[in-house]
Design a protein around this motif. Structure first.
Motif, PDB file in Angstrom:
ATOM      1  N   GLY A 115      77.809  -9.280  96.578  1.00 32.27           N
ATOM      2  CA  GLY A 115      78.381  -9.333  97.682  1.00 32.27           C
ATOM      3  C   GLY A 115      79.772  -9.824  97.927  1.00 32.27           C
ATOM      4  N   HIS A 116      80.780  -9.412  96.984  1.00 37.07           N
ATOM      5  CA  HIS A 116      81.740 -10.026  96.654  1.00 37.07           C
ATOM      6  C   HIS A 116      83.057  -9.192  97.125  1.00 37.07           C
ATOM      7  N   PHE A 117      82.663  -7.699  97.024  1.00 34.66           N
ATOM      8  CA  PHE A 117      83.910  -6.790  97.125  1.00 34.66           C
ATOM      9  C   PHE A 117      83.712  -5.901  98.738  1.00 34.66           C
ATOM     10  N   ASP A 118      84.850  -5.538  99.224  1.00 30.39           N
ATOM     11  CA  ASP A 118      84.976  -4.568 100.233  1.00 30.39           C
ATOM     12  C   ASP A 118      84.790  -3.126  99.744  1.00 30.39           C
ATOM     13  N   LEU A 119      85.381  -2.993  98.768  1.00 32.06           N
ATOM     14  CA  LEU A 119      85.657  -1.589  98.034  1.00 32.06           C
ATOM     15  C   LEU A 119      85.437  -1.643  96.652  1.00 32.06           C
ATOM     16  N   ALA A 120      84.520  -0.602  96.246  1.00 30.41           N
ATOM     17  CA  ALA A 120      84.435  -0.408  94.737  1.00 30.41           C
ATOM     18  C   ALA A 120      84.835   1.111  94.658  1.00 30.41           C
ATOM     19  N   VAL A 121      85.504   1.430  93.468  1.00 31.67           N
ATOM     20  CA  VAL A 121      85.867   2.691  93.218  1.00 31.67           C
ATOM     21  C   VAL A 121      85.510   3.047  91.643  1.00 31.67           C
ATOM     22  N   THR A 122      85.506   4.183  91.334  1.00 28.53           N
ATOM     23  CA  THR A 122      85.156   4.733  89.852  1.00 28.53           C
ATOM     24  C   THR A 122      85.781   6.034  89.848  1.00 28.53           C
ATOM     25  N   PHE A 123      86.537   6.091  88.315  1.00 28.81           N
ATOM     26  CA  PHE A 123      87.194   7.494  88.196  1.00 28.81           C
ATOM     27  C   PHE A 123      86.760   7.980  86.714  1.00 28.81           C
ATOM     28  N   GLY A 124      86.068   9.146  87.024  1.00 31.48           N
ATOM     29  CA  GLY A 124      85.871   9.968  85.820  1.00 31.48           C
ATOM     30  C   GLY A 124      84.860   9.356  84.648  1.00 31.48           C
ATOM     31  N   ALA A 125      83.937   8.465  85.169  1.00 29.64           N
ATOM     32  CA  ALA A 125      83.250   7.776  84.423  1.00 29.64           C
ATOM     33  C   ALA A 125      81.639   7.942  84.398  1.00 29.64           C
ATOM     34  N   LEU A 126      81.329   8.791  85.403  1.00 26.75           N
ATOM     35  CA  LEU A 126      79.893   9.038  85.762  1.00 26.75           C
ATOM     36  C   LEU A 126      79.120  10.051  84.768  1.00 26.75           C
ATOM     37  N   GLY A 127      80.065  10.716  84.076  1.00 28.43           N
ATOM     38  CA  GLY A 127      79.416  11.307  82.766  1.00 28.43           C
ATOM     39  C   GLY A 127      79.080  10.622  81.530  1.00 28.43           C
TER      40      GLY A 127
END
Length: 240
Positions: A115-127
């Motif tokens: 419960g700490h962040f308003d926004l999370a992102v990820t780039f090119g890692a799901l593979g």
């Protein structure tokens, strides 16, 4: 594909025969000189799209690598920006490039936030995650977000079966499966395991409400479909 400052063929071979963590530790000093780094155009398009979805105060880059996602989080999250990755080598590069951010070494399949962040992102890692591992990843991101928080990541359109990129991806994934069948430790990196429909299902199972608008700045294909979408997974304002 690589600049003169990038890794040699021998260095790439050593990385490919290592574990994911050890491989990225080895690649880290030269990672930003490879085509594996998220293109600036994708980062810029994502930053612009998120401008209409805030405000945000605290941001998290999941599988942050050398910190490319900080250019997206910094203008959108004025209070705190944090990157998390399990490669000490990648985090060292990120820390040197972005000393104003907070860096956490952790396995993102067990994120140490609640419960700490308003926004999370990820780039090119799901593979780097097998389909069976995605539920734990998405559950951790869900847990890390505040009620109403947003998880966002760009997703390129799959190449058509008649194209060279399509068969290159098929060949790469096949070679990786053979490699992992005969060599330990495994190196998980597949290009064709993250179709939008499957990601939507896994995000919904984690509790998110998901949309996937086009990123118009990245253009459209010949058939009119977008080259890239921005997956937007929203944690309900009242998780109950």
């Amino acid at each position: 594909m690589f600049s003169p400052h990038g890794p040699s063929l021998r260095e790439l071979a050593v990385q490919a025969l290592s574990s994911v963590e050890r491989g990225y530790d080895l690649l880290a000093p030269k990672f930003d000189h490879t085509p594996f780094r998220t293109p600036r155009s994708v980062l810029t398009a994502t930053t612009e799209a998120l401008a209409e979805l805030g405000p945000f105060s605290k941001g998290l880059d999941v599988c942050c690598g050398t910190g490319a996602g900080m250019s997206v989080l910094r203008p959108r999250c004025p209070e705190l920006i944090t990157g998390v990755d399990f490669s000490a080598g990648m985090l060292a590069q990120a820390r040197a490039a972005h000393p104003d951010a907070t860096w956490v070494r952790a396995d993102v399949r067990a994120l140490p936030f609640a419960g700490h962040f308003d926004l999370a992102v990820t780039f090119g890692a799901l593979g780097h995650f097998l389909p069976a591992e995605r539920p734990a990843l998405f559950a951790g991101v869900y847990r890390a977000l505040r009620p109403g928080g947003l998880f966002a990541f760009p997703l390129g359109a799959p190449p058509p079966p008649t194209s060279v990129p399509y068969w290159a991806a098929v060949g790469f994934d096949l070679a990786m499966r053979v490699r992992n069948a005969v060599w330990r430790p495994p190196f998980v990196m597949y290009y064709r395991t993250t179709p939008l429909a499957a990601l939507r299902d896994d995000l919904a199972a984690a509790g998110f409400t998901t949309t996937a608008p086009a990123l118009p700045a990245l253009g459209r294909r010949r058939d009119g479909s977008p080259r890239c979408r921005l997956v937007l997974a929203r944690k309900p304002a009242d998780p109950r």
